[in-house]
Scaffold this motif. Structure first.
Motif, PDB file in Angstrom:
ATOM      1  N   ARG A  99       0.779  -1.126   0.240  1.00  0.00           N
ATOM      2  CA  ARG A  99       0.041  -0.066   0.011  1.00  0.00           C
ATOM      3  C   ARG A  99       0.785   1.330  -0.105  1.00  0.00           C
ATOM      4  O   ARG A  99       0.431   2.247  -0.259  1.00  0.00           O
ATOM      5  CB  ARG A  99      -0.764  -0.043   1.234  1.00  0.00           C
ATOM      6  CG  ARG A  99      -2.019  -1.302   0.993  1.00  0.00           C
ATOM      7  CD  ARG A  99      -3.009  -0.887   2.513  1.00  0.00           C
ATOM      8  NE  ARG A  99      -2.388  -1.858   3.263  1.00  0.00           N
ATOM      9  CZ  ARG A  99      -2.776  -2.175   4.415  1.00  0.00           C
ATOM     10  NH1 ARG A  99      -4.239  -1.790   4.917  1.00  0.00           N
ATOM     11  NH2 ARG A  99      -2.264  -2.970   5.316  1.00  0.00           N
ATOM     12  N   GLN A 100       2.118   1.087   0.372  1.00  0.00           N
ATOM     13  CA  GLN A 100       2.894   2.412   0.170  1.00  0.00           C
ATOM     14  C   GLN A 100       3.811   2.209  -1.144  1.00  0.00           C
ATOM     15  O   GLN A 100       5.036   2.136  -1.465  1.00  0.00           O
ATOM     16  CB  GLN A 100       4.107   2.051   1.317  1.00  0.00           C
ATOM     17  CG  GLN A 100       3.409   2.330   2.718  1.00  0.00           C
ATOM     18  CD  GLN A 100       4.505   2.281   4.040  1.00  0.00           C
ATOM     19  OE1 GLN A 100       5.491   3.242   3.720  1.00  0.00           O
ATOM     20  NE2 GLN A 100       4.141   1.342   4.778  1.00  0.00           N
ATOM     21  N   ASP A 101       3.021   2.645  -2.115  1.00  0.00           N
ATOM     22  CA  ASP A 101       3.402   2.283  -3.791  1.00  0.00           C
ATOM     23  C   ASP A 101       3.476   3.706  -4.245  1.00  0.00           C
ATOM     24  O   ASP A 101       3.922   3.792  -5.431  1.00  0.00           O
ATOM     25  CB  ASP A 101       2.403   1.456  -4.466  1.00  0.00           C
ATOM     26  CG  ASP A 101       1.105   2.072  -4.313  1.00  0.00           C
ATOM     27  OD1 ASP A 101       0.626   2.960  -3.353  1.00  0.00           O
ATOM     28  OD2 ASP A 101       0.145   1.654  -5.168  1.00  0.00           O
ATOM     29  N   HIS A 133      -1.504  -4.735  -4.446  1.00  0.00           N
ATOM     30  CA  HIS A 133      -2.431  -3.878  -4.136  1.00  0.00           C
ATOM     31  C   HIS A 133      -2.659  -2.611  -5.342  1.00  0.00           C
ATOM     32  O   HIS A 133      -3.747  -2.227  -5.558  1.00  0.00           O
ATOM     33  CB  HIS A 133      -2.000  -2.838  -2.836  1.00  0.00           C
ATOM     34  CG  HIS A 133      -3.012  -1.848  -2.390  1.00  0.00           C
ATOM     35  ND1 HIS A 133      -4.298  -2.018  -1.818  1.00  0.00           N
ATOM     36  CD2 HIS A 133      -2.891  -0.431  -2.278  1.00  0.00           C
ATOM     37  CE1 HIS A 133      -4.787  -0.816  -1.874  1.00  0.00           C
ATOM     38  NE2 HIS A 133      -3.964   0.118  -1.968  1.00  0.00           N
ATOM     39  N   ASP A 226      -8.615  -4.749   6.181  1.00  0.00           N
ATOM     40  CA  ASP A 226      -7.639  -4.272   7.283  1.00  0.00           C
ATOM     41  C   ASP A 226      -8.492  -4.288   8.553  1.00  0.00           C
ATOM     42  O   ASP A 226      -8.382  -4.974   9.493  1.00  0.00           O
ATOM     43  CB  ASP A 226      -6.726  -3.308   6.753  1.00  0.00           C
ATOM     44  CG  ASP A 226      -5.443  -3.071   7.681  1.00  0.00           C
ATOM     45  OD1 ASP A 226      -5.512  -3.630   8.955  1.00  0.00           O
ATOM     46  OD2 ASP A 226      -4.545  -2.258   7.733  1.00  0.00           O
TER      47      ASP A 226
END
Length: 325
Positions: A99-101, A133, A226
């Motif tokens: 998700r930290q893309d 993601h 999540d």
């Protein structure tokens, strides 16, 4: 003299059960590896069998305790490389940090790219994963990436139970609209999107949902559950607008802080359908939960990669093969 390499499957402590199922699907024993955690938290791993010249597939998600599971992978890859493995193929069912893309704010890292770079520097030859993601994560690697999809498996849940009539597929936010549309195509159903700004303040408003859900079974589809808050918000708006039944469906059940239990206690949610890419704790295991195994998909993908065979048929639904995912 040419000696053909052997196929070897290894698993680590995070979701060891899935690795075992993958090996069983290939009718192979799971590779032997010693894993120990020292008193100060250091991880020790040692390969307990010869893998010289073999094609090794390491099946392990970056999940649960993400930092520990990532270090387990890094240490195992180092051990495999130093044991003269022919190729090291990393099968990551759930790519943590995915998700930290991108840089959404100034001075932010792109951690998913950093993780990919570290894995490559450590000597992996190939990566396979399920439902990144963001599709762009494939480009973070310079090695071959096989991006598998869980949508055919998740949609089969509805086909096998004859739940395909009077459905609507709903995205919990606008960024997942493409995912909802494709899943709706698999089920020959209409689709919609939640307007979360309205749904938070007035869930019964017709403006809370783009699409017609009244009198229909509603499927909320996402790649990850999540905290579960977005699923609960969406389910509330769906029931308030006349949906008769609500299914929350996702590939990766992160279920932080017992989110699975909270979803099951929500009267607006009737069914929770996920896969076993991530191990699910007992606290999150409820009567509403159905867990579909990705082990057959991974076993077949590994077999085809090992035999240099195409994977394209694995990316299609047997129930609706004409749909392009």
């Amino acid at each position: 003299m040419t000696v053909s390499s052997e196929l070897k499957i290894f698993g680590l402590s995070t979701n060891h059960e899935l690795a075992k199922k993958v090996a069983e699907g290939l009718r192979l024993p799971l590779g032997q590896i010693e894993q120990t955690t020292f008193a100060d938290g250091e991880i020790y791993e040692r390969i307990l069998e010869s893998i010289r010249g073999d094609d090794v597939f390491l099946v392990a998600p970056i999940a649960s305790e993400a930092n520990d599971s990532f270090m387990e992978i890094m240490i195992a890859v180092d051990a495999l490389r130093r044991s003269s493995a022919g190729t090291i193929n990393l099968v990551i069912p759930y790519f943590g940090y995915g998700r930290q893309d991108r840089k959404a704010k100034s001075r932010e890292p792109i951690t998913a790219k950093m993780v990919a770079s570290l894995l490559e520097m450590n000597g992996i030859d190939r990566v396979a994963s399920i439902d990144f993601h963001a599709d762009q994560l494939q480009g973070f690697f310079n090695k071959p990436v096989d991006h598998l999809l869980a949508a055919p498996l998740l949609s089969s849940y509805f086909y096998t139970r004859n739940f395909t009539d009077n459905l609507v597929v709903v995205s919990p936010d606008h960024t997942g609209a493409g995912r909802a549309r494709k899943f709706a195509d698999l089920l020959d159903a209409p689709w919609g999107v939640i307007n979360d700004m309205v749904a938070r303040t007035n869930p019964a408003s017709p403006d809370a949902i783009v699409g017609d859900v009244a009198g229909r079974r509603a499927i909320i589809i996402d790649d990850i559950i999540d905290s579960g808050e977005r699923m609960q918000l969406t389910a509330n708006a769906l029931k308030a607008n006349g949906a008769t039944e609500v299914f929350t469906v996702a590939t990766h059940a992160v279920f932080s802080n017992e989110a699975g239990r909270r979803l099951a206690e929500d009267e607006n949610i009737d069914h929770i359908v996920v896969t076993d890419t991530i191990p699910i704790s007992e606290a999150n295991t409820t009567a509403k939960l159905t867990v579909l195994s990705v082990a057959p998909l991974l076993s077949e993908a590994i077999k085809r990669i090992y035999n240099d065979e195409p994977l394209d048929t694995l990316l299609k639904s047997l129930n609706n093969p004409e749909v392009k995912l």
